[in-house]
Design a protein around this motif. Structure first.
Motif, PDB file in Angstrom:
ATOM      1  N   GLN A 243       0.817  -1.239  -0.115  1.00 58.37           N
ATOM      2  CA  GLN A 243       0.154  -0.225   0.075  1.00 58.37           C
ATOM      3  C   GLN A 243       0.833   1.171   0.078  1.00 58.37           C
ATOM      4  O   GLN A 243       0.462   2.169  -0.538  1.00 58.37           O
ATOM      5  N   PHE A 244       1.893   1.279   0.718  1.00 57.77           N
ATOM      6  CA  PHE A 244       2.865   2.275   0.612  1.00 57.77           C
ATOM      7  C   PHE A 244       3.417   2.559  -0.671  1.00 57.77           C
ATOM      8  O   PHE A 244       3.613   3.579  -1.074  1.00 57.77           O
ATOM      9  N   GLN A 245       3.697   1.296  -1.199  1.00 57.99           N
ATOM     10  CA  GLN A 245       4.264   1.641  -2.699  1.00 57.99           C
ATOM     11  C   GLN A 245       3.360   2.250  -3.445  1.00 57.99           C
ATOM     12  O   GLN A 245       3.682   3.205  -4.502  1.00 57.99           O
ATOM     13  N   VAL A 246       2.100   1.911  -3.664  1.00 57.04           N
ATOM     14  CA  VAL A 246       1.096   2.347  -4.290  1.00 57.04           C
ATOM     15  C   VAL A 246       0.854   3.890  -4.100  1.00 57.04           C
ATOM     16  O   VAL A 246       0.858   4.864  -4.988  1.00 57.04           O
ATOM     17  N   ALA A 247       0.925   4.289  -2.843  1.00 56.89           N
ATOM     18  CA  ALA A 247       0.951   5.807  -2.408  1.00 56.89           C
ATOM     19  C   ALA A 247       2.202   6.263  -3.138  1.00 56.89           C
ATOM     20  O   ALA A 247       1.986   7.514  -3.506  1.00 56.89           O
ATOM     21  N   LEU A 248       3.306   5.890  -2.844  1.00 57.29           N
ATOM     22  CA  LEU A 248       4.561   6.485  -3.233  1.00 57.29           C
ATOM     23  C   LEU A 248       4.753   6.542  -5.080  1.00 57.29           C
ATOM     24  O   LEU A 248       5.257   7.508  -5.434  1.00 57.29           O
ATOM     25  N   ARG A 249       3.782   5.772  -5.662  1.00 51.39           N
ATOM     26  CA  ARG A 249       3.748   6.007  -7.059  1.00 51.39           C
ATOM     27  C   ARG A 249       3.357   7.327  -7.361  1.00 51.39           C
ATOM     28  O   ARG A 249       3.430   7.875  -8.521  1.00 51.39           O
TER      29      ARG A 249
ATOM     30  N   THR B 246      11.199  -0.274   2.952  1.00 58.30           N
ATOM     31  CA  THR B 246      11.204  -1.094   1.934  1.00 58.30           C
ATOM     32  C   THR B 246      10.306  -0.510   0.516  1.00 58.30           C
ATOM     33  O   THR B 246      10.816  -0.923  -0.436  1.00 58.30           O
ATOM     34  N   ALA B 247       9.280  -0.213   0.897  1.00 55.04           N
ATOM     35  CA  ALA B 247       8.457   0.609  -0.206  1.00 55.04           C
ATOM     36  C   ALA B 247       9.196   1.505  -0.885  1.00 55.04           C
ATOM     37  O   ALA B 247       9.321   1.584  -2.025  1.00 55.04           O
ATOM     38  N   VAL B 248       9.938   2.377  -0.166  1.00 54.87           N
ATOM     39  CA  VAL B 248      10.797   3.533  -0.988  1.00 54.87           C
ATOM     40  C   VAL B 248      11.947   3.004  -1.520  1.00 54.87           C
ATOM     41  O   VAL B 248      12.216   3.263  -2.863  1.00 54.87           O
ATOM     42  N   ASN B 249      12.346   2.071  -1.280  1.00 59.68           N
ATOM     43  CA  ASN B 249      13.633   1.276  -1.434  1.00 59.68           C
ATOM     44  C   ASN B 249      13.348   0.472  -2.948  1.00 59.68           C
ATOM     45  O   ASN B 249      13.976   0.529  -4.214  1.00 59.68           O
ATOM     46  N   LYS B 250      11.973   0.042  -3.027  1.00 58.42           N
ATOM     47  CA  LYS B 250      11.482  -0.775  -4.284  1.00 58.42           C
ATOM     48  C   LYS B 250      11.174   0.194  -5.276  1.00 58.42           C
ATOM     49  O   LYS B 250      10.897  -0.129  -6.234  1.00 58.42           O
ATOM     50  N   SER B 251      10.855   1.534  -4.981  1.00 59.99           N
ATOM     51  CA  SER B 251      10.418   2.361  -5.774  1.00 59.99           C
ATOM     52  C   SER B 251      11.186   3.089  -6.467  1.00 59.99           C
ATOM     53  O   SER B 251      12.259   3.815  -6.171  1.00 59.99           O
ATOM     54  N   ASN B 252      11.991   2.513  -7.523  1.00 61.37           N
ATOM     55  CA  ASN B 252      13.230   2.519  -8.533  1.00 61.37           C
ATOM     56  C   ASN B 252      12.833   3.504  -9.700  1.00 61.37           C
ATOM     57  O   ASN B 252      13.581   3.647 -10.636  1.00 61.37           O
ATOM     58  N   HIS B 253      11.600   4.135  -9.217  1.00 59.46           N
ATOM     59  CA  HIS B 253      11.562   5.299 -10.284  1.00 59.46           C
ATOM     60  C   HIS B 253      12.139   6.514  -9.869  1.00 59.46           C
ATOM     61  O   HIS B 253      11.771   7.573 -10.921  1.00 59.46           O
TER      62      HIS B 253
END
Lengths: 287, 408
Positions: free
Chosen positions: B181-187, B255-262
């Motif tokens: 969910q954090f990842q979705v938000a970070l997008r 983890t979410a920020v780290n995985k957000s490689n964009h």
């Protein structure tokens, strides 16, 4: 609204009353029905069931990350036209023959009402749903190349599924009827499982289901086990010849249900805490 | 006649638009509610609520608005029925029973009865519903093992009760959620950046082929802007002892920020309670493995998006006094608040994420320092909702407080 088509479910698909209501509301209002829910709750199956029950053709538009809204309307095959102009086979002045309708176009031009499934709309680009606003609202679009307007002869029944990978824009949501398929309650789950494992011992099934729902209720589990995992697990229990009485105590083949190391750790911590008798003190401050 | 309900929903935080309301009116005219309250409930929900995250608010609003439609005396009766029907099937071992004698069924029934009586008196036909929170042993999503779970199959129950059950409470987005969910938000940090200005210097092959073919073979080149993300992120994480209870949550965000490689660039530093002259490279904050904060302030361009994750709770001297640093053997010439203010001045796109839920900010141990830091940074709680608000802040400069004038 006099000749209202009523969906009542079909024999191979178990539909809840709430969901059936939502489907009928969407059909009657002529609006797209947006379906969300955990994986394995039968979102895609719903459209098949509707098409089957109402005896209508099903058109499936599978969305991928590269899909553009335009693809669903029509594609102008300019390359083919270029070839044809070089070889002189066809009359290239007639652009119409190079216009290929997409899935949405197909649904609009069908002579009878069809069921259109737009599967996993959240896979596409963020702007994708916005690009379809007008088309889904008016059920028509314009092809500038041929100066032609394609309008739906009968409004198709549009079912849209989403896995919530991306938020959908508000303007798009406003035009939809929304339904969230809740995770099946134990009784319903039992019926679903029975479809897959018709001759399962009652005792084994009940013990396994209890454990399954117990695991799902453990706080902070990141990937909750879903229907398909329960079915696999039951298979493993049967093949492994596990006694029903051992299931709750030993939690055999746990890896089938919990696929993440973190989740296994979480569960072990929680179980440990329970046996230590500190249940009441679990971090309630976050809730 | 339902117009009040429209405002009632809005009041409960369900974002209903006028066009959706019109749709509902059309549906009612067509007789689709089936003249039953349950039918009306499902119709309203399908037409007006567009995310499962708002189901819970909708249930609350519906229950409090239409709660009086049912005779209040009838309700406890039915709850009794649920209780008998919906006992949790989990077996309680002897040992657990000994540890938790208060979970005895008769006792629970009595407590629940009392609770119901109290609630009716306090709320006068408002929210007297059982199942309001996760901590009570009464309710559906509470994690009180052996407690009474209220809720279940909604088939033959009236709408008010269905609403009262609040089955969708776990979908509230203000809950703390997982990495995904954090990842979705970070997008969303990306959404705003793909449409950036710049020179059109990249050949758009598809458009070129299209254009050329439409010109019947005469070449026409089409240029486009390169679509790359210009966002640069600087993450500063508190690794102090008071963060330990929140480590799971912070890990998820991390983890979410780290995985957000964009992101174009992402830098992570750690600090202990408050930021002083040193930003550490590892969460253990070894005193010889650091970068000078001064260096970061000078070399990182102001368009870095700065997210500070910390509980902002410390002793007041740690924040306000020279030499307030908690680590033995270190001394800071500038008080922590000075450093924070300088960071804020340098990086206008910055936000503070606090894992402590917002409702506790005013009275938790660190309330004083939280208040002081909120004068400097916009602060959001570390939940999905909070992160989304934080990202909005990161996309738009936001001025905060008078503290910017505090330095020198």
């Amino acid at each position: 609204m006099s000749k209202m088509v009523q969906y009542k479910g079909s024999e191979n698909y178990i539909v809840s009353d709430e969901l059936r209501n939502s489907v009928n509301i969407a059909i009657a209002l002529g609006k797209p029905l947006l379906i969300k829910g955990e994986p394995g709750t039968g979102k895609t199956m719903l459209a098949e069931s509707i098409a089957h029950a109402l005896d209508k053709q099903l058109i499936v538009w599978n969305i991928k990350s590269t899909t553009k809204a335009q693809d669903g309307l029509y594609v102008y095959d300019t390359v083919q036209r270029l070839y044809d102009s070089q070889f002189g086979d066809h009359d290239v002045a007639n652009i119409k023959q190079y216009i290929k309708l997409g899935k949405l176009g197909e649904a609009f031009t069908a002579d009878e009402q069809v069921v259109l499934l737009i599967d996993e709309i959240d896979k596409a680009d963020l702007e994708f749903p916005n690009d379809l606003l007008w088309e889904l609202d008016q059920m028509s679009f314009y092809i500038p190349e041929t100066k032609e307007t394609i309008t739906a002869k009968t409004r198709p029944i549009v079912i849209i599924t989403s896995n919530a990978e991306k938020e959908l824009p508000d303007a798009f949501l406003r035009r939809c009827i929304f339904h969230y398929i809740a995770f099946p309650e134990p009784e319903e789950m039992e019926r679903i499982v029975r479809v897959h494992h018709p001759d399962l011992e009652d005792k084994l099934l009940h013990q396994a289901m209890d454990t399954f729902y117990m695991l799902r209720s453990v706080p902070h589990i990141q990937k909750k086990p879903s229907t398909s995992e329960l079915i696999d697990w039951l298979q493993a229990l049967v093949v492994g010849g596990v006694k029903p009485s051992r299931i709750k105590k030993d939690l055999p083949f746990l890896g089938v249900l919990l696929k993440k190391n973190e989740d296994l750790d979480t569960l072990l911590t929680q179980l440990y805490n329970k046996t230590q008798g500190r249940i009441g003190q679990r971090a309630t401050g976050f809730r | 006649m339902f117009t009040h309900f429209y405002y009632h929903l809005k009041h409960f935080g369900v974002p209903v638009s006028f066009s959706e309301w019109q749709t509902l009116m059309d549906a009612l005219d067509a007789g689709m509610a089936g003249s039953s309250l349950t039918g009306f409930y499902y119709l309203c929900r399908a037409v007006l609520v567009k995310t499962e995250a708002h189901y819970d608010r909708f249930d609350l609003a519906f229950a409090s608005y239409f709660g009086d439609v049912e005779t209040p005396e009838g309700l406890p009766e039915k709850i009794w029925e649920w209780l008998d029907k919906e006992l949790p099937p989990i077996e309680v071992t002897e040992e657990m029973r000994r540890n938790h004698q208060q979970l005895d069924l008769d006792e629970m029934k009595r407590m629940l009865e009392e609770r119901l009586r109290e609630q009716t008196e306090e709320h006068h036909g408002g929210n007297r519903w059982v199942g309001t929170g996760g901590t009570s042993p009464f309710g559906h999503s509470g994690y009180h093992p052996g407690g009474i779970r209220i809720g279940g199959d909604g088939r033959n129950q009236s709408a008010v009760k269905v609403a009262g059950m609040r089955r969708f409470q776990e979908f509230r987005t203000d809950e703390t959620l997982g990495v995904r969910q954090f990842q979705v938000a970070l997008r969303k940090l990306r959404q705003f950046t793909t449409r950036m200005d710049g020179t059109k210097d990249e050949l758009d092959l598809d458009a070129t082929v299209d254009k050329t073919c439409q010109n019947a073979g005469r070449l026409e080149l089409v240029w486009d802007r390169p679509r790359e993300n210009a966002i640069k992120v600087l993450l500063l994480m508190d690794a102090g002892g008071s963060m330990t209870p929140h480590s799971r949550l912070c890990n998820q965000l991390f983890t979410a920020v780290n995985k957000s490689n964009h992101f174009k660039d992402m830098q992570i530093f750690y600090f202990h309670n408050c930021i002083y002259d040193w930003l550490y490279h590892t969460p253990t904050c070894y005193q010889d493995d650091y970068t000078d904060t001064e260096y970061v302030l000078r070399t990182f361009s102001p368009d870095y998006r700065v997210m500070i994750i910390g509980d902002a709770s410390m002793a007041s001297y740690e924040l306000l006094r020279e030499g307030g640093v908690i680590d033995w053997g270190l001394y800071n010439d500038r008080p922590g608040i000075d450093w924070l203010t300088r960071i804020r001045r340098r990086f206008e796109y910055s936000v503070w994420l606090n894992p402590i839920p917002k409702k506790y900010w005013d009275w938790t141990d660190g309330a004083f320092t939280i208040r002081a830091i909120r004068e400097v940074f916009p602060m959001e709680e570390l939940t999905v909702d909070g992160l989304e608000r934080a990202i909005k802040i990161l996309m738009n400069k936001q001025s905060t407080g008078s503290a910017l004038s505090m330095v020198q």
